[in-house]
Design a protein around this motif. Structure first.
Motif, PDB file in Angstrom:
ATOM      1  N   ILE A 165       0.857  -1.184   0.000  1.00  0.00           N
ATOM      2  CA  ILE A 165       0.000   0.000   0.000  1.00  0.00           C
ATOM      3  C   ILE A 165       0.894   1.235   0.000  1.00  0.00           C
ATOM      4  O   ILE A 165       1.789   1.351   0.821  1.00  0.00           O
ATOM      5  CB  ILE A 165      -0.929   0.033   1.239  1.00  0.00           C
ATOM      6  N   HIS A 166       0.626   2.131  -0.937  1.00  0.00           N
ATOM      7  CA  HIS A 166       1.322   3.409  -0.963  1.00  0.00           C
ATOM      8  C   HIS A 166       0.389   4.436  -0.352  1.00  0.00           C
ATOM      9  O   HIS A 166      -0.783   4.492  -0.697  1.00  0.00           O
ATOM     10  CB  HIS A 166       1.665   3.798  -2.394  1.00  0.00           C
ATOM     11  N   GLN A 167       0.913   5.230   0.557  1.00  0.00           N
ATOM     12  CA  GLN A 167       0.054   6.150   1.284  1.00  0.00           C
ATOM     13  C   GLN A 167       0.715   7.504   1.375  1.00  0.00           C
ATOM     14  O   GLN A 167       1.899   7.621   1.621  1.00  0.00           O
ATOM     15  CB  GLN A 167      -0.220   5.612   2.680  1.00  0.00           C
ATOM     16  N   PHE A 168      -0.086   8.555   1.167  1.00  0.00           N
ATOM     17  CA  PHE A 168       0.348   9.921   1.430  1.00  0.00           C
ATOM     18  C   PHE A 168      -0.492  10.390   2.601  1.00  0.00           C
ATOM     19  O   PHE A 168      -1.715  10.325   2.541  1.00  0.00           O
ATOM     20  CB  PHE A 168       0.096  10.827   0.217  1.00  0.00           C
ATOM     21  N   VAL A 169       0.156  10.836   3.640  1.00  0.00           N
ATOM     22  CA  VAL A 169      -0.573  11.298   4.817  1.00  0.00           C
ATOM     23  C   VAL A 169      -0.300  12.772   5.009  1.00  0.00           C
ATOM     24  O   VAL A 169       0.844  13.184   5.142  1.00  0.00           O
ATOM     25  CB  VAL A 169      -0.150  10.514   6.080  1.00  0.00           C
ATOM     26  N   GLY A 170      -1.344  13.560   4.979  1.00  0.00           N
ATOM     27  CA  GLY A 170      -1.231  14.979   5.249  1.00  0.00           C
ATOM     28  C   GLY A 170      -1.609  15.210   6.696  1.00  0.00           C
ATOM     29  O   GLY A 170      -1.691  14.262   7.476  1.00  0.00           O
ATOM     30  N   PRO A 171      -1.870  16.451   7.058  1.00  0.00           N
ATOM     31  CA  PRO A 171      -2.245  16.720   8.439  1.00  0.00           C
ATOM     32  C   PRO A 171      -3.408  15.858   8.912  1.00  0.00           C
ATOM     33  O   PRO A 171      -3.328  15.228   9.925  1.00  0.00           O
ATOM     34  CB  PRO A 171      -2.619  18.197   8.431  1.00  0.00           C
ATOM     35  N   LYS A 172      -4.492  15.798   8.137  1.00  0.00           N
ATOM     36  CA  LYS A 172      -5.625  14.967   8.542  1.00  0.00           C
ATOM     37  C   LYS A 172      -6.319  14.324   7.353  1.00  0.00           C
ATOM     38  O   LYS A 172      -7.281  13.609   7.520  1.00  0.00           O
ATOM     39  CB  LYS A 172      -6.619  15.795   9.341  1.00  0.00           C
ATOM     40  N   ASN A 173      -5.845  14.607   6.159  1.00  0.00           N
ATOM     41  CA  ASN A 173      -6.405  14.013   4.953  1.00  0.00           C
ATOM     42  C   ASN A 173      -5.439  12.942   4.470  1.00  0.00           C
ATOM     43  O   ASN A 173      -4.236  13.109   4.575  1.00  0.00           O
ATOM     44  CB  ASN A 173      -6.582  15.073   3.861  1.00  0.00           C
ATOM     45  N   THR A 174      -5.977  11.844   3.954  1.00  0.00           N
ATOM     46  CA  THR A 174      -5.105  10.773   3.471  1.00  0.00           C
ATOM     47  C   THR A 174      -5.531  10.333   2.076  1.00  0.00           C
ATOM     48  O   THR A 174      -6.674  10.526   1.671  1.00  0.00           O
ATOM     49  CB  THR A 174      -5.136   9.546   4.406  1.00  0.00           C
ATOM     50  N   ASN A 195      -7.384  -3.773 -11.657  1.00  0.00           N
ATOM     51  CA  ASN A 195      -8.077  -2.821 -10.792  1.00  0.00           C
ATOM     52  C   ASN A 195      -7.154  -2.317  -9.699  1.00  0.00           C
ATOM     53  O   ASN A 195      -6.341  -3.066  -9.179  1.00  0.00           O
ATOM     54  CB  ASN A 195      -9.285  -3.468 -10.115  1.00  0.00           C
ATOM     55  N   VAL A 196      -7.331  -1.053  -9.337  1.00  0.00           N
ATOM     56  CA  VAL A 196      -6.646  -0.497  -8.178  1.00  0.00           C
ATOM     57  C   VAL A 196      -7.700   0.179  -7.303  1.00  0.00           C
ATOM     58  O   VAL A 196      -8.617   0.832  -7.810  1.00  0.00           O
ATOM     59  CB  VAL A 196      -5.509   0.484  -8.596  1.00  0.00           C
ATOM     60  N   THR A 197      -7.609  -0.038  -6.011  1.00  0.00           N
ATOM     61  CA  THR A 197      -8.528   0.570  -5.056  1.00  0.00           C
ATOM     62  C   THR A 197      -7.891   1.842  -4.518  1.00  0.00           C
ATOM     63  O   THR A 197      -6.748   1.827  -4.061  1.00  0.00           O
ATOM     64  CB  THR A 197      -8.833  -0.395  -3.904  1.00  0.00           C
ATOM     65  N   ILE A 198      -8.635   2.928  -4.591  1.00  0.00           N
ATOM     66  CA  ILE A 198      -8.162   4.231  -4.120  1.00  0.00           C
ATOM     67  C   ILE A 198      -9.023   4.621  -2.935  1.00  0.00           C
ATOM     68  O   ILE A 198     -10.248   4.703  -3.039  1.00  0.00           O
ATOM     69  CB  ILE A 198      -8.251   5.279  -5.241  1.00  0.00           C
ATOM     70  N   SER A 199      -8.377   4.823  -1.804  1.00  0.00           N
ATOM     71  CA  SER A 199      -9.076   5.195  -0.574  1.00  0.00           C
ATOM     72  C   SER A 199      -8.591   6.563  -0.130  1.00  0.00           C
ATOM     73  O   SER A 199      -7.411   6.877  -0.236  1.00  0.00           O
ATOM     74  CB  SER A 199      -8.792   4.182   0.531  1.00  0.00           C
ATOM     75  N   PHE A 200      -9.516   7.355   0.375  1.00  0.00           N
ATOM     76  CA  PHE A 200      -9.121   8.663   0.910  1.00  0.00           C
ATOM     77  C   PHE A 200     -10.004   9.034   2.073  1.00  0.00           C
ATOM     78  O   PHE A 200     -11.105   8.517   2.246  1.00  0.00           O
ATOM     79  CB  PHE A 200      -9.132   9.743  -0.186  1.00  0.00           C
ATOM     80  N   TRP A 214     -10.504   2.067  -9.694  1.00  0.00           N
ATOM     81  CA  TRP A 214     -10.182   2.441 -11.067  1.00  0.00           C
ATOM     82  C   TRP A 214      -9.809   1.164 -11.797  1.00  0.00           C
ATOM     83  O   TRP A 214      -8.956   0.413 -11.348  1.00  0.00           O
ATOM     84  CB  TRP A 214      -9.058   3.470 -11.123  1.00  0.00           C
ATOM     85  N   ARG A 215     -10.410   0.915 -12.913  1.00  0.00           N
ATOM     86  CA  ARG A 215     -10.209  -0.316 -13.669  1.00  0.00           C
ATOM     87  C   ARG A 215      -9.185  -0.175 -14.793  1.00  0.00           C
ATOM     88  O   ARG A 215      -9.107  -1.034 -15.670  1.00  0.00           O
ATOM     89  CB  ARG A 215     -11.543  -0.800 -14.233  1.00  0.00           C
ATOM     90  N   GLY A 216      -8.404   0.891 -14.778  1.00  0.00           N
ATOM     91  CA  GLY A 216      -7.367   1.073 -15.791  1.00  0.00           C
ATOM     92  C   GLY A 216      -7.900   1.501 -17.142  1.00  0.00           C
ATOM     93  O   GLY A 216      -7.252   1.286 -18.166  1.00  0.00           O
TER      94      GLY A 216
END
Length: 103
Positions: free
Chosen positions: A1-10, A21-26, A63-65
């Protein structure tokens, strides 16, 4: 899992690299306008994933590419960029994650 973590948004993507397929969570700290796009290495927007106002909370999309014309994209490196504009008019927050597609 690649993750970018900001102050409170991810922003997270899984799996990465991906095949079909890739699952994008935020997660949003507060209600915001969210714009999410996929770009290729040439900086061309190939897909709009989201352009909507969302309440605070966690979200997941797949996203299914496929590009905006529902055509399958080739193997390569893509970038998922998310622009968050809070409803209270705070400055925009930008997040970006590299996606690797292997076919």
């Amino acid at each position: 899992i690649h993750q970018f973590v900001g102050p409170k948004n991810t922003l997270q993507v899984s799996p990465n690299p991906f095949n079909n397929n890739v699952t994008i969570s935020f997660r949003l700290e507060k209600a915001s306008m969210v714009q999410m796009y996929v770009y290729n290495l040439n900086g061309q927007k190939v897909k709009t994933l989201l352009n909507a106002t969302k309440s605070a909370g966690s979200y997941t999309l797949t996203w299914r590419g496929l590009d905006r014309n529902k055509k399958e994209l080739p193997s390569g490196i893509y970038f998922c960029k998310m622009l968050i504009t809070p409803a209270n008019g705070s400055p925009e927050v930008k997040k970006e994650v590299k996606l690797v597609r292997i076919k």
